[in-house]
Structures are given as structure tokens and as C-alpha cells.
Design a protein around this motif. Structure first.
Motif, PDB file in Angstrom:
ATOM      1  N   VAL A  62       3.690   0.722 -11.384  1.00 33.64           N
ATOM      2  CA  VAL A  62       3.932  -0.319 -10.581  1.00 33.64           C
ATOM      3  C   VAL A  62       2.443  -0.905 -10.125  1.00 33.64           C
ATOM      4  N   HIS A  64       0.431  -4.495  -8.798  1.00 39.10           N
ATOM      5  CA  HIS A  64       0.512  -5.643  -8.229  1.00 39.10           C
ATOM      6  C   HIS A  64      -0.748  -6.491  -8.418  1.00 39.10           C
ATOM      7  N   TRP A  65      -0.475  -7.754  -8.800  1.00 37.80           N
ATOM      8  CA  TRP A  65      -1.385  -8.741  -9.119  1.00 37.80           C
ATOM      9  C   TRP A  65      -2.780  -8.692  -7.995  1.00 37.80           C
ATOM     10  N   GLN A  67      -3.654  -6.555  -6.114  1.00 37.15           N
ATOM     11  CA  GLN A  67      -4.447  -5.204  -6.085  1.00 37.15           C
ATOM     12  C   GLN A  67      -4.879  -4.843  -7.459  1.00 37.15           C
ATOM     13  N   GLY A  76      -0.922   0.383  -6.932  1.00 41.04           N
ATOM     14  CA  GLY A  76      -0.726  -1.208  -7.542  1.00 41.04           C
ATOM     15  C   GLY A  76      -1.829  -1.494  -8.269  1.00 41.04           C
TER      16      GLY A  76
END
Length: 289
Positions: A62, A64-65, A67, A76
Motif C-alpha cells: 500500500v 501513497h504518492w 507519503q 504508505g
């Protein structure tokens, strides 16, 4: 003359068609019987196909861009995904070292054993078939079986993995090598024999130049196989990155399964690339020489 050739050509074509049909029918029967014995079912395949990539989806990290480049405490981020890299990278290096060591030693000994094991080197039959039997026994035993035996003897670690890969590689490489020797041309050997060369000299100067490129190709191919196999040997405690992979699978650490698999894929790709380059360089150098 043309009529007889046309008849001969038609007879040959008809015979080839009959043989092709017979072989195709035989292979189809064996294929269907194998499916029956193994309880193969198209319905099971059809029902399971939609779930084919469920596990891949499960192990995907998982990320996240926003983070992505944050520190290791932020979910992330890449750092959070690779929080065990300081443990995994040394294990990966250990796996590479074991694969290289087992491949080089087994290929060297197999190259020495291949010439007396070949049928065209006038080796005594007892010695020749003894070598072949030893090689057949070594490759018949799966790497996992060898690894279990050596784990019980030496404990968990890279040593059992090395011996397991070495023995199986020796058996496989010896067979490939002596079969390569057997298909070489005997003209250089006969010329050297006429000049009074000894048996060792005939092998060295008559056979070796013909089989060296093939030996080299088989050695590089075996290196890739051994690296992949060394990851599987971690299942029985043979050390390396394979043991980390199996531990992550058993503990359901899916994010770590994915990063270990990524490292394995990268290393295999790099090995494949550089082995191809090195093989090309050595063979081109040999040809130019």
C-alpha cells in the motif's frame, strides 16, 4: 526420371503424414490419460480463474504518492515498505554467493567428469558407467531432499543449501556436458591420434575447443537455475533470502513477500543480462582468437 522422382516424393510425403498422425495420436492419448490420472478438471479451472490474481493483489504494498518519500514510520512510504531491507539485502547477497559457489564448483568438476563419461573418448566401460551412475543419482535426488539431509547434519544456514545445489548441479551438468562431448566431430581427434597425441591431448586439443562454448552456456544457465532454487531451499531452512521469503509467507507479512519477490526478480534479470553479455564477450573473444 521426373515421374519416378514424383512418385518417390509422394511416397515420402505420405509416410511422413502417417508417422505424424501416429505420433500426434499417441501424444494426445498420453496427454488425455495424464489429465485423467491427475484428476484434471476444466470446471475447476473455470471456477478458479477469476481468483487467479487474488494472491498477487494481496501481497501488493500500500503506497501513497504524498507519503512515498517519507520516513520509515509513515505508512504508505517506500521506507515503510522496505523496513526490513537491512536484513534482507545481506541474505540476498548470501543467496547469490551460494548459487555462484555451487555453480562454479559443480560445473568445474562436471567438466572434468564429462570427458571420461562420454562414449566417444574410449574410456573403460566400468569407469564410464560408474561416473554416469553417480551423476544420475545426484540429479535424481531433488534439491529439497538433499537440503533436508544436510540441514539435519549441519543445521540451518547456507551450508546445506550449498551442498544441495552443488550435488544436484553436478549430476545435471555432467549429463549435459558428456552428451555435448558425444556429438562433437571426431575428425580433429583422429588427426591428433595420427600424430601420436595422447588421450589427454586429444581431449584437450580435439574435443575441448568444440564443447567449450556449450559448457559455458550451460554454466550460465545453471547459475540462474541455482539462484531460483536457492530461494526454494529456504523452505527447509537452507538459509538465504528464501528463508526470509518463507518466513514472511508463514507469518502473513504480505508486504514483505512482495518486496522479497521484487528483489529476486531484479537479481535474476541482472544475472540474465550480465551472463548474456559475458557469454557473448567470451565467445566473440574465442572466435577472434
Amino acid at each position: 526420371m521426373s515421374q519416378s522422382f514424383a512418385e518417390y516424393y509422394q511416397n515420402v510425403r505420405q509416410r511422413q503424414k502417417r508417422e505424424s498422425l501416429l505420433w500426434s495420436g499417441g501424444i494426445l492419448i498420453v496427454y488425455l490419460y495424464s489429465g485423467y490420472v491427475s484428476e484434471f478438471s476444466w470446471s475447476v479451472v473455470w471456477q478458479g480463474f477469476p481468483h487467479l490474481f487474488d494472491y498477487i493483489d494481496e501481497i501488493m504494498p500500500v503506497l501513497h504518492w504524498p507519503q512515498l518519500l517519507a520516513n520509515g514510520h509513515t505508512k504508505g512510504s517506500l521506507a515503510y515498505w522496505g523496513y526490513r531491507l537491512h536484513i534482507q539485502l545481506p541474505l540476498l547477497g548470501q543467496t547469490i554467493a551460494v548459487a555462484i559457489a555451487a555453480t562454479l564448483l559443480s560445473s568445474f568438476i562436471a567438466a572434468l567428469a564429462a570427458f571420461p563419461a562420454a562414449g566417444n573418448t574410449l574410456t573403460h566401460p566400468v569407469f564410464r558407467y560408474s561416473l554416469r551412475s553417480i551423476a544420475a543419482f545426484c540429479r535424481t535426488m531433488p534439491e529439497l531432499a538433499w537440503a533436508v539431509m544436510f540441514v539435519m547434519a549441519f543445521g540451518i544456514g547456507p551450508i546445506p543449501g550449498f551442498f544441495a545445489l552443488f550435488l544436484h548441479s553436478f549430476g545435471s551438468q555432467t549429463k549435459l556436458f558428456y552428451e555435448s562431448v558425444e556429438v562433437t566431430s571426431d575428425k580433429p581427434v583422429r588427426g591428433l591420434r595420427a600424430l601420436g597425441a595422447s588421450r589427454i591431448e586429444r581431449m584437450r586439443y580435439g574435443l575441448w575447443p568444440q564443447v567449450a562454448p556449450t559448457f559455458l552456456s550451460y554454466t550460465f544457465m545453471r547459475l540462474e537455475i541455482n539462484f531460483r532454487q536457492s530461494t526454494i531451499l529456504g523452505l527447509v531452512g537452507a538459509g538465504g533470502i528464501g528463508q526470509e521469503l518463507m518466513t514472511s509467507i508463514k507469518l502473513d507479512h504480505f508486504d514483505q513477500v512482495s518486496i522479497v519477490l521484487l528483489q529476486i526478480i531484479i537479481v535474476i534479470s541482472v544475472l540474465d543480462y550480465f551472463s548474456g553479455k559475458l557469454r557473448h564477450y567470451l565467445l566473440e573473444g574465442a572466435n577472434h582468437a
